[in-house]
Design a protein around this motif. Structure first.
Motif: not given
Length: 151
Positions: A90-96, A98-99
């Motif tokens: 999922p996109k929100d976990e992919y952003v995690v 990167d963070s």
């Protein structure tokens, strides 16, 4: 070798007489027209076999070389075979992810996405069964396969 010994060697080499070649040792004698004149052979100095004596540098007693002990090389470690895989996240976990990469960079540890995922797998493997089950229950299941293009 110190510099004074070097200077002495150079000076001795410069002062050394030159050695004449064998062809130069035999002089050419010209016969004169008069028979009464005695033919004199020119005096040829023979090259001395002693050339400038070079002083050898004083050698100190060198330590005897130690016998080399045969070192047993460790067995070569085979590199693990790498597996190429793809997955959907999922996109929100992919952003995690990167963070987390940025967070590691601030801590002075540059990290790649695959290294983060491998660290997560190791962290999951180190958990007890209860902690592992709790971590898995916090992750929702998603449909497998490639997402449809939404244009």
């Amino acid at each position: 070798m110190n510099t004074t010994a070097q200077k002495a060697l150079v000076q001795a080499a410069v002062k050394a007489p030159t050695v004449k070649t064998p062809a130069a040792k035999k002089p050419v004698v010209k016969k004169t027209a008069t028979k009464k004149a005695a033919v004199k052979k020119p005096v040829v100095k023979k090259a001395t076999t002693k050339t400038a004596v070079k002083k050898a540098p004083i050698k100190t007693a060198a330590p005897k070389p130690v016998k080399a002990v045969k070192v047993v090389k460790p067995a070569k470690v085979k590199k693990p075979k790498l597996v190429r895989d793809s997955f959907t996240i999922p996109k929100d976990e992919y952003v995690v992810i990167d963070s987390l990469k940025v967070r590691a960079g601030k801590l002075g540890q540059a990290v790649k996405k695959s290294e983060l995922l491998r660290a997560g797998v190791k962290a999951l493997a180190a958990m007890s069964d209860i902690q592992f089950k709790a971590a898995l229950s916090n992750v929702p299941t998603i449909k497998t396969g490639r997402p449809k293009n939404s244009k």
